[in-house]
Design a protein around this motif. Structure first.
Motif, PDB file in Angstrom:
ATOM      1  N   ALA A 167      -0.023  -2.202   7.098  1.00  0.00           N
ATOM      2  CA  ALA A 167       1.086  -3.094   7.465  1.00  0.00           C
ATOM      3  C   ALA A 167       1.821  -3.630   6.237  1.00  0.00           C
ATOM      4  CB  ALA A 167       0.560  -4.254   8.302  1.00  0.00           C
ATOM      5  N   ALA A 168       1.341  -3.312   5.057  1.00  0.00           N
ATOM      6  CA  ALA A 168       1.918  -3.879   3.836  1.00  0.00           C
ATOM      7  C   ALA A 168       2.722  -2.864   3.030  1.00  0.00           C
ATOM      8  CB  ALA A 168       0.798  -4.463   2.981  1.00  0.00           C
ATOM      9  N   SER A 169       3.333  -1.882   3.670  1.00  0.00           N
ATOM     10  CA  SER A 169       4.039  -0.837   2.923  1.00  0.00           C
ATOM     11  C   SER A 169       5.205  -1.395   2.109  1.00  0.00           C
ATOM     12  CB  SER A 169       4.518   0.274   3.854  1.00  0.00           C
ATOM     13  OG  SER A 169       5.422  -0.228   4.808  1.00  0.00           O
ATOM     14  N   ASP A 170       5.942  -2.359   2.653  1.00  0.00           N
ATOM     15  CA  ASP A 170       7.038  -2.961   1.890  1.00  0.00           C
ATOM     16  C   ASP A 170       6.501  -3.745   0.697  1.00  0.00           C
ATOM     17  OD1 ASP A 170       8.969  -1.903   3.530  1.00  0.00           O
ATOM     18  OD2 ASP A 170       9.180  -3.716   4.750  1.00  0.00           O
ATOM     19  N   LEU A 171       5.398  -4.438   0.901  1.00  0.00           N
ATOM     20  CA  LEU A 171       4.792  -5.185  -0.203  1.00  0.00           C
ATOM     21  C   LEU A 171       4.259  -4.237  -1.271  1.00  0.00           C
ATOM     22  CD1 LEU A 171       2.898  -7.970   1.758  1.00  0.00           C
ATOM     23  CD2 LEU A 171       5.005  -8.202   0.436  1.00  0.00           C
ATOM     24  N   LEU A 172       3.724  -3.101  -0.854  1.00  0.00           N
ATOM     25  CA  LEU A 172       3.222  -2.105  -1.802  1.00  0.00           C
ATOM     26  C   LEU A 172       4.371  -1.574  -2.650  1.00  0.00           C
ATOM     27  CD1 LEU A 172       0.931  -0.396  -2.922  1.00  0.00           C
ATOM     28  CD2 LEU A 172       1.261   1.183  -1.005  1.00  0.00           C
ATOM     29  N   GLU A 173       5.493  -1.283  -2.015  1.00  0.00           N
ATOM     30  CA  GLU A 173       6.660  -0.805  -2.756  1.00  0.00           C
ATOM     31  C   GLU A 173       7.131  -1.862  -3.756  1.00  0.00           C
ATOM     32  OE1 GLU A 173      11.276   0.498  -1.962  1.00  0.00           O
ATOM     33  OE2 GLU A 173       9.846   0.699  -0.313  1.00  0.00           O
ATOM     34  N   ASP A 174       7.204  -3.117  -3.313  1.00  0.00           N
ATOM     35  CA  ASP A 174       7.625  -4.195  -4.214  1.00  0.00           C
ATOM     36  C   ASP A 174       6.637  -4.373  -5.362  1.00  0.00           C
ATOM     37  OD1 ASP A 174       9.811  -4.601  -2.578  1.00  0.00           O
ATOM     38  OD2 ASP A 174       8.949  -6.352  -1.576  1.00  0.00           O
ATOM     39  N   ALA A 175       5.348  -4.309  -5.056  1.00  0.00           N
ATOM     40  CA  ALA A 175       4.327  -4.465  -6.093  1.00  0.00           C
ATOM     41  C   ALA A 175       4.414  -3.326  -7.108  1.00  0.00           C
ATOM     42  CB  ALA A 175       2.937  -4.516  -5.465  1.00  0.00           C
ATOM     43  N   PHE A 176       4.668  -2.111  -6.621  1.00  0.00           N
ATOM     44  CA  PHE A 176       4.790  -0.992  -7.557  1.00  0.00           C
ATOM     45  C   PHE A 176       6.039  -1.138  -8.411  1.00  0.00           C
ATOM     46  CE2 PHE A 176       5.376   3.123  -9.354  1.00  0.00           C
ATOM     47  CZ  PHE A 176       4.092   3.567  -9.574  1.00  0.00           C
ATOM     48  N   ALA A 177       7.109  -1.651  -7.835  1.00  0.00           N
ATOM     49  CA  ALA A 177       8.333  -1.873  -8.612  1.00  0.00           C
ATOM     50  C   ALA A 177       8.065  -2.862  -9.745  1.00  0.00           C
ATOM     51  CB  ALA A 177       9.453  -2.376  -7.706  1.00  0.00           C
ATOM     52  N   VAL A 178       7.342  -3.934  -9.449  1.00  0.00           N
ATOM     53  CA  VAL A 178       6.986  -4.912 -10.488  1.00  0.00           C
ATOM     54  C   VAL A 178       6.116  -4.248 -11.548  1.00  0.00           C
ATOM     55  CG1 VAL A 178       5.690  -7.033 -10.957  1.00  0.00           C
ATOM     56  CG2 VAL A 178       7.241  -6.911  -8.988  1.00  0.00           C
ATOM     57  N   HIS A 179       5.141  -3.463 -11.107  1.00  0.00           N
ATOM     58  CA  HIS A 179       4.270  -2.747 -12.047  1.00  0.00           C
ATOM     59  C   HIS A 179       5.105  -1.856 -12.966  1.00  0.00           C
ATOM     60  CE1 HIS A 179       0.775  -0.620 -13.564  1.00  0.00           C
ATOM     61  NE2 HIS A 179       1.330   0.508 -13.198  1.00  0.00           N
ATOM     62  N   ALA A 180       6.050  -1.117 -12.382  1.00  0.00           N
ATOM     63  CA  ALA A 180       6.888  -0.213 -13.175  1.00  0.00           C
ATOM     64  C   ALA A 180       7.760  -0.992 -14.150  1.00  0.00           C
ATOM     65  CB  ALA A 180       7.747   0.640 -12.251  1.00  0.00           C
ATOM     66  N   MET A 181       8.296  -2.125 -13.717  1.00  0.00           N
ATOM     67  CA  MET A 181       9.128  -2.922 -14.618  1.00  0.00           C
ATOM     68  C   MET A 181       8.302  -3.510 -15.764  1.00  0.00           C
ATOM     69  SD  MET A 181      11.944  -4.733 -12.159  1.00  0.00           S
ATOM     70  CE  MET A 181      10.908  -5.110 -10.764  1.00  0.00           C
ATOM     71  N   LEU A 182       7.050  -3.849 -15.493  1.00  0.00           N
ATOM     72  CA  LEU A 182       6.188  -4.395 -16.544  1.00  0.00           C
ATOM     73  C   LEU A 182       5.675  -3.318 -17.490  1.00  0.00           C
ATOM     74  CD1 LEU A 182       4.041  -6.924 -14.475  1.00  0.00           C
ATOM     75  CD2 LEU A 182       5.791  -7.472 -16.182  1.00  0.00           C
ATOM     76  N   ARG A 183       5.315  -2.161 -16.942  1.00  0.00           N
ATOM     77  CA  ARG A 183       4.682  -1.106 -17.744  1.00  0.00           C
ATOM     78  C   ARG A 183       5.638  -0.020 -18.202  1.00  0.00           C
ATOM     79  NH1 ARG A 183       0.178  -3.579 -19.280  1.00  0.00           N
ATOM     80  NH2 ARG A 183      -0.719  -4.631 -17.499  1.00  0.00           N
ATOM     81  N   GLY A 184       6.820   0.049 -17.590  1.00  0.00           N
ATOM     82  CA  GLY A 184       7.773   1.104 -17.922  1.00  0.00           C
ATOM     83  C   GLY A 184       7.485   2.367 -17.135  1.00  0.00           C
ATOM     84  N   VAL A 185       8.383   3.310 -17.243  1.00  0.00           N
ATOM     85  CA  VAL A 185       8.282   4.563 -16.485  1.00  0.00           C
ATOM     86  C   VAL A 185       6.976   5.278 -16.796  1.00  0.00           C
ATOM     87  CG1 VAL A 185       9.318   6.835 -16.118  1.00  0.00           C
ATOM     88  CG2 VAL A 185      10.788   4.836 -16.369  1.00  0.00           C
ATOM     89  N   ARG A 186       6.729   5.499 -18.081  1.00  0.00           N
ATOM     90  CA  ARG A 186       5.529   6.257 -18.465  1.00  0.00           C
ATOM     91  C   ARG A 186       4.248   5.500 -18.186  1.00  0.00           C
ATOM     92  NH1 ARG A 186       7.217   7.565 -24.254  1.00  0.00           N
ATOM     93  NH2 ARG A 186       8.659   5.894 -23.785  1.00  0.00           N
ATOM     94  N   GLY A 187       4.309   4.196 -18.084  1.00  0.00           N
ATOM     95  CA  GLY A 187       3.138   3.411 -17.729  1.00  0.00           C
ATOM     96  C   GLY A 187       2.841   3.434 -16.243  1.00  0.00           C
ATOM     97  N   ALA A 188       3.867   3.641 -15.432  1.00  0.00           N
ATOM     98  CA  ALA A 188       3.700   3.639 -13.978  1.00  0.00           C
ATOM     99  C   ALA A 188       3.348   5.014 -13.417  1.00  0.00           C
ATOM    100  CB  ALA A 188       4.973   3.131 -13.314  1.00  0.00           C
ATOM    101  N   LEU A 189       3.801   6.063 -14.053  1.00  0.00           N
ATOM    102  CA  LEU A 189       3.614   7.411 -13.507  1.00  0.00           C
ATOM    103  C   LEU A 189       2.155   7.834 -13.331  1.00  0.00           C
ATOM    104  CD1 LEU A 189       6.527   9.327 -15.248  1.00  0.00           C
ATOM    105  CD2 LEU A 189       6.339   8.682 -12.839  1.00  0.00           C
ATOM    106  N   PRO A 190       1.236   7.461 -14.220  1.00  0.00           N
ATOM    107  CA  PRO A 190      -0.155   7.882 -14.006  1.00  0.00           C
ATOM    108  C   PRO A 190      -0.750   7.408 -12.673  1.00  0.00           C
ATOM    109  CG  PRO A 190       0.123   7.181 -16.262  1.00  0.00           C
ATOM    110  CD  PRO A 190       1.395   6.837 -15.541  1.00  0.00           C
ATOM    111  N   LEU A 191      -0.346   6.242 -12.205  1.00  0.00           N
ATOM    112  CA  LEU A 191      -0.846   5.775 -10.904  1.00  0.00           C
ATOM    113  C   LEU A 191      -0.403   6.712  -9.784  1.00  0.00           C
ATOM    114  CD1 LEU A 191      -0.397   1.905 -11.032  1.00  0.00           C
ATOM    115  CD2 LEU A 191      -2.515   3.205 -11.078  1.00  0.00           C
ATOM    116  N   LEU A 192       0.823   7.205  -9.877  1.00  0.00           N
ATOM    117  CA  LEU A 192       1.304   8.147  -8.858  1.00  0.00           C
ATOM    118  C   LEU A 192       0.561   9.471  -8.951  1.00  0.00           C
ATOM    119  CD1 LEU A 192       5.163   7.634  -8.887  1.00  0.00           C
ATOM    120  CD2 LEU A 192       3.466   6.638  -7.364  1.00  0.00           C
ATOM    121  N   ALA A 193       0.345   9.932 -10.170  1.00  0.00           N
ATOM    122  CA  ALA A 193      -0.340  11.211 -10.362  1.00  0.00           C
ATOM    123  C   ALA A 193      -1.780  11.153  -9.880  1.00  0.00           C
ATOM    124  CB  ALA A 193      -0.290  11.609 -11.835  1.00  0.00           C
TER     125      ALA A 193
END
Length: 89
Positions: free
Chosen positions: A17-43
């Motif tokens: 039920a938290a898909s929107d929150l997950l997207e927002d949380a990942f956006a914050v993570h990406a903004m804090l860590r940058g593109v290359r910092g966020a991509l490993p979580l997706l991989a």
């Protein structure tokens, strides 16, 4: 030690039920860590997982809101390589 935003992502990805929150949380993570910092979580996330879906959407939205987010050539190359890898799975 795992960073706080990664712990929050784990909490949200286990709650359908938290898909929107997950997207927002990942956006914050990406903004804090940058593109290359966020991509490993997706991989590392399983194909079709809520984290991958929300993470890709978040990267798109952050890039759309801030054109400089993907400005560095290394970030664009890393994102392109990650997309190829994710598509192949």
């Amino acid at each position: 030690a795992e960073c706080v935003e990664e712990q929050i992502l784990v909490i949200f990805m286990n709650n359908p039920a938290a898909s929107d929150l997950l997207e927002d949380a990942f956006a914050v993570h990406a903004m804090l860590r940058g593109v290359r910092g966020a991509l490993p979580l997706l991989a590392d996330a399983p194909p079709g997982s809520p984290l991958r879906v929300a993470g890709l959407k978040a990267l798109f939205e952050v890039g759309r809101a801030d054109a400089l987010f993907f400005a560095a050539p290394a970030d664009r190359a890393a994102a392109a390589e990650a997309c190829k890898r994710l598509e192949a799975e």
